[in-house]
Design a protein around this motif. Structure first.
Motif, short mmCIF file in Angstrom:
data_model
loop_
_atom_site.label_atom_id
_atom_site.label_comp_id
_atom_site.label_asym_id
_atom_site.label_seq_id
_atom_site.Cartn_x
_atom_site.Cartn_y
_atom_site.Cartn_z
N ALA A 89 48.72 -32.61 -41.46
CA ALA A 89 49.70 -31.60 -41.86
C ALA A 89 49.14 -30.25 -41.46
N LEU A 90 49.84 -29.52 -40.60
CA LEU A 90 49.34 -28.24 -40.10
C LEU A 90 50.42 -27.18 -40.13
N ASP A 91 50.15 -26.12 -40.86
CA ASP A 91 50.95 -24.91 -40.82
C ASP A 91 50.12 -23.89 -40.06
N VAL A 92 50.54 -23.54 -38.85
CA VAL A 92 49.71 -22.69 -38.00
C VAL A 92 49.52 -21.29 -38.56
N THR A 93 50.35 -20.91 -39.54
CA THR A 93 50.26 -19.54 -40.07
C THR A 93 49.15 -19.37 -41.10
N VAL A 94 48.59 -20.48 -41.59
CA VAL A 94 47.52 -20.34 -42.59
C VAL A 94 46.22 -19.99 -41.87
N ASP A 95 45.34 -19.29 -42.59
CA ASP A 95 44.09 -18.83 -41.98
C ASP A 95 43.09 -19.97 -41.77
N GLU A 96 43.10 -20.94 -42.67
CA GLU A 96 42.14 -22.05 -42.57
C GLU A 96 42.86 -23.33 -42.15
N TRP A 97 42.60 -23.78 -40.93
CA TRP A 97 43.17 -25.04 -40.45
C TRP A 97 42.28 -26.20 -40.90
N PRO A 98 42.79 -27.44 -40.85
CA PRO A 98 41.92 -28.59 -41.12
C PRO A 98 40.73 -28.59 -40.17
N GLU A 99 39.66 -29.21 -40.58
CA GLU A 99 38.49 -29.30 -39.70
C GLU A 99 38.83 -30.22 -38.53
N ILE A 100 38.92 -29.63 -37.36
CA ILE A 100 39.37 -30.35 -36.17
C ILE A 100 38.33 -30.21 -35.07
N HIS A 101 38.00 -31.31 -34.43
CA HIS A 101 37.09 -31.29 -33.29
C HIS A 101 37.88 -31.78 -32.07
N ALA A 102 38.00 -30.92 -31.07
CA ALA A 102 38.79 -31.27 -29.88
C ALA A 102 38.27 -30.53 -28.66
N ASP A 103 38.36 -31.20 -27.51
CA ASP A 103 38.00 -30.57 -26.24
C ASP A 103 39.18 -29.80 -25.67
N ILE A 104 40.38 -30.29 -25.99
CA ILE A 104 41.62 -29.71 -25.48
C ILE A 104 42.65 -29.65 -26.61
N VAL A 105 43.39 -28.55 -26.68
CA VAL A 105 44.54 -28.45 -27.58
C VAL A 105 45.79 -28.44 -26.72
N TYR A 106 46.77 -29.21 -27.13
CA TYR A 106 48.02 -29.35 -26.37
C TYR A 106 49.21 -29.07 -27.30
N THR A 107 50.20 -28.38 -26.78
CA THR A 107 51.44 -28.19 -27.52
C THR A 107 52.60 -28.08 -26.55
N ALA A 108 53.75 -28.63 -26.95
CA ALA A 108 54.93 -28.62 -26.09
C ALA A 108 56.15 -28.19 -26.89
N ASN A 109 56.88 -27.23 -26.33
CA ASN A 109 58.15 -26.79 -26.90
C ASN A 109 58.04 -26.38 -28.37
N THR A 110 57.02 -25.60 -28.66
CA THR A 110 56.83 -25.12 -30.03
C THR A 110 56.99 -23.60 -30.15
N ALA A 111 56.52 -22.84 -29.16
CA ALA A 111 56.49 -21.38 -29.28
C ALA A 111 57.88 -20.77 -29.45
N HIS A 112 58.89 -21.37 -28.82
CA HIS A 112 60.24 -20.81 -28.93
C HIS A 112 60.98 -21.30 -30.17
N ILE A 113 60.41 -22.26 -30.89
CA ILE A 113 61.01 -22.78 -32.10
C ILE A 113 60.47 -22.06 -33.34
N MET A 114 59.17 -21.80 -33.36
CA MET A 114 58.57 -21.11 -34.51
C MET A 114 58.77 -19.60 -34.39
N PRO A 115 58.69 -18.87 -35.50
CA PRO A 115 58.77 -17.41 -35.43
C PRO A 115 57.66 -16.84 -34.55
#
Length: 204
Positions: A89-115
């Protein structure tokens, strides 16, 4: 927007079905040697499933906003792909995200949907998450120098705003500025089918 697939009655996104093959062709080069991918806004899970099957050696971590998490969970639980992880469960607006380990972050068709404020928070959160040389891959439609890349994108933008005023196709220059302010620098900008782009940022 997702609909019900008559074959399995699970939520299904026609857009994700159309664009997944073209995106995969780019990912085949970008994901070489990658062990962990974190996806923001996994939705119906179609991208996660398609890409994870193509890269069985990597771990694909999904995520979604809390209100949409049941949709992602339903699809992924029904298919049980070994290298697709249960969504955070991720709300990108919060300051503290879950502890995530990743080499790459991917997102598709999100920027135009969120404020827009949430889109900026997403960029800042990704910059904090990635280590040096990590990639942020961002797919979707964008404006350049205030201009739409096609009339269909202009109509799409009007449709978005008529439904939800906070939605709308974002300016590439604004995205790039926020990213660079947080040490994410544009590596590639690929033109994709249906007047979309695949932006690749590298953490430095």
């Amino acid at each position: 927007m997702s609909t019900n697939d008559p074959n399995n009655e699970l939520p299904h996104s026609p857009a994700a079905e159309r664009n997944k093959a073209a995106i995969l062709e780019k990912l085949k080069k970008l994901l070489i040697g990658t062990e962990r991918v974190f996806e923001i806004g996994s939705g119906t899970g179609q991208h996660a499933i398609h890409f994870a099957k193509a890269f069985p050696e990597l771990s694909w971590q999904t995520s979604e906003i809390p209100s949409r998490l049941p949709v992602t969970n339903a699809v992924l639980s029904s298919l049980n792909i070994h290298n697709v992880q249960k969504p955070y469960a991720l709300d990108v607006t919060v300051d503290e995200w879950p502890e995530i380990h990743a080499d790459i972050v991917y997102t598709a068709n999100t920027a135009h949907i969120m404020p827009w404020e949430a889109a900026k928070k997403m960029l800042i959160g990704v910059a904090k998450l990635l280590k040096s040389d990590g990639l942020f891959i961002m797919y979707g439609p964008f404006k350049y120098e205030g201009e739409f890349t096609s009339e269909s994108n202009h109509l799409f933008d009007m449709s978005l705003k008529s439904t939800e005023p906070h939605q709308g196709i974002r300016d590439f220059e604004a995205i790039n500025r926020i990213a660079s302010e947080h040490n994410l620098f544009l590596q590639d900008d690929y033109s994709m089918p249906a007047n979309n782009q695949l932006l690749v940022f590298k953490k430095q």
